[in-house]
Design an enzyme around this catalytic site. Structure first.
Site, PDB file in Angstrom:
ATOM      1  CG  LEU A 128      45.291  73.867  31.495  1.00 22.21           C
ATOM      2  CD1 LEU A 128      45.170  72.620  30.632  1.00 22.21           C
ATOM      3  CD2 LEU A 128      46.409  73.705  32.506  1.00 22.21           C
ATOM      4  CG  ASP A 129      49.835  79.590  30.100  1.00 22.90           C
ATOM      5  OD1 ASP A 129      49.024  80.269  30.744  1.00 22.90           O
ATOM      6  OD2 ASP A 129      51.061  79.595  30.305  1.00 22.90           O
ATOM      7  CE  LYS A 130      46.200  80.212  20.597  1.00 20.17           C
ATOM      8  NZ  LYS A 130      46.205  81.432  19.743  1.00 20.17           N
ATOM      9  NE  ARG A 234      54.963  79.642  28.724  1.00 22.77           N
ATOM     10  CZ  ARG A 234      54.159  80.211  27.838  1.00 22.77           C
ATOM     11  NH1 ARG A 234      52.864  80.325  28.083  1.00 22.77           N
ATOM     12  NH2 ARG A 234      54.658  80.691  26.706  1.00 22.77           N
TER      13      ARG A 234
END
Length: 318
Positions: A128-130, A234
């Site tokens: 997962l993205d930060k 995103r």
């Protein structure tokens, strides 16, 4: 390579082995052909097997990086949503990387290993993205890792994200099928842009969108992805002119600043993207597992402060 590395992606293996080396450098030596697997060139997504011979070029790191690499990550447990002898499902907070690298000394996996020194095997199943919160799987056995990663590659898992976007999302816009092009900016940071079908560097990327709730000036979406590209949700939502609230890379920066000041209720200083649902077949007995991660308190508080609006279909162009 030994059995403990069998089935692992080459980039993930090198990031683990070359502790303290920036990820940008790891990817650079792979792309340049300096990393060899069984005497042949290999790509970042090559999966190594037991018995493979991986040759690395000499790698130097600065004294400061070496010093950081020698310091263990602080032990930390994370909220557990499911656990047995094969895997752990945790609720990752926003702002925490899943692993160290690219200027990040440590992440979830390093902290979890420190918190569980008796664990023989702990490996990330996916990423997962930060900035993204929510469901994250960690394998406790090599067999579980290979089974779950195969399911992710074959798109046999079901993962749904909650995303709050700016504006009134068009009701008829349910599928985004726009290629994405990944590149490094001048500072060496990963960036992604939407492109066109004729772009040879573009990869087909498909995102499915469903309106969950409408608010004055915002829309809460349930989002699923049919392809797993970097920053896919995103970039796709921003490409549709409805960026995710709080996105500091592709978002509406003026809106983000206003929300951080508490313009529409409580101060909101993160990205509103949360992996809320995950389903998969258990790697040992095959039973379908369905997991839910509740919205983090700060996300729930923001929604509670927003004024609802009628759910009448939007008529804006797609």
């Amino acid at each position: 390579m030994g059995e403990e590395s069998a089935g692992q992606r080459l980039d993930n293996l090198l990031i683990r082995v070359l502790k303290g080396v920036p990820k940008t450098h790891v990817y650079r030596i792979i792309r340049s052909g300096e990393v060899r697997v069984n005497k042949g060139r290999a790509s970042a997504d090559t999966r190594v097997e037991a018995g493979d011979v991986v040759r690395l070029p000499p790698v130097r790191i600065s004294e400061s990086v070496a010093e950081k690499a020698g310091k263990p990550a602080p032990a930390r447990e994370f909220p557990v949503l499911f656990e047995d002898e094969h895997l752990i499902a945790i609720d990752k907070p926003a702002g925490v990387a899943v692993h160290g690298g690219s200027g990040v000394s440590f992440g979830v996996i390093e902290q979890l290993r420190q918190a569980r020194p008796g664990a023989i095997f702990l490996e990330l199943v996916h990423r997962l993205d930060k900035e993204t919160s929510g469901l994250l799987l960690v394998a406790k056995k090599r067999s579980a890792l290979t089974s779950l990663q195969r399911q992710f590659r074959a798109r046999e898992t079901g993962k749904t994200y909650a995303a709050l976007v700016a504006g009134d999302w068009p009701a008829r816009r349910k599928v985004i099928d726009v290629p994405l092009h990944k590149y490094l900016d001048a500072a060496g940071e990963r960036r992604v842009r939407a492109t066109h079908d004729d772009d040879a560097a573009g990869l087909r990327s498909v995102t499915l969108v469903r309106v969950a709730e409408r608010y004055a000036g915002y829309t809460l979406l349930d989002v699923t992805i049919k392809t797993g590209r970097t920053h896919q949700i995103r970039v796709h939502l921003a490409h549709e002119a409805h960026p995710i609230v709080g996105d500091d890379k592709y978002g509406d920066f003026a809106l983000n600043k206003a929300l951080a000041r508490g313009a529409d209720g409580p101060r909101f200083e993160r990205m509103f993207l949360h992996a809320r649902h995950l389903s998969f077949d258990h790697p040992a007995h095959g039973e379908r597992i369905e997991l839910e991660a509740p919205l983090p308190p700060e996300c729930a508080a923001l929604l509670a402060a927003l004024a609802p609006r009628d759910a009448a279909p939007a008529t804006s162009p797609t």
